[in-house]
Design a protein around this motif. Sequence first.
Motif: not given
Length: 211
Positions: A127-138, A153-159
């Motif tokens: 899915l090209n994503c990281c983690g389940l939910y955003k914590v503290n907007s990050s 993750k390389k671009s530091m722009n994961c949903n």
Amino acid sequence: MVCGGFTCSKNALCSLNVVYMLVGLLLIGVAAWGKGFGLVSSIHIIGGVIAVGFFLLLIAIVGLIGAIHHHQVMLFFYMVILFIVFLFQFGVSCSCLAMNSGQQKVLLSSAWRLLENNTRMDLESQLNCCGLYKVNSSVQSDPDYPACPAACKKSMNCNSCGGLMLNHATEALKILGGVGLFFSFTEILGVWLAVRYRNQKDPRANPSAFL
């Protein structure tokens, strides 16, 4: 012979169980294919799908043999087990159709915690994503982020994976609930056919016998 007679009931019940056998074999085949191509690495998920397929295949074989031989005991156990499966599947299907966004989030969180690390990583990679939910907007603050294998993750722009899955959860649950509801009605049809066929007299047997 008009439909509704002994032969018609027998053929309809046999046809229905052949369909159940094909669905069971399809489930087993898809699970084996997913494991063989590395699409799913969790042995628990693969084992669960194979178990469901094997159970459906076994029930279908019992129903088919009972229908061919007009076996009273096998038909009885077949219709009892199929009715129990119908009740369970009907309840789950209705729950899927009635589930709101808050309940979807709770269910997704519970399912995510139950997943193995390898399965989580497979989902994150696909899915090209990281983690389940955003914590503290990050999303970077999610505890699963350090082990995330996604390319984003390389671009530091994961949903977050939870956000992506929730976007399609309602549609997926409607499809899942609709398909489950459809199959639940085929199961109650199988129960009705088994009861009807079980109480019919074989015209080729001794007219004084009730088999």
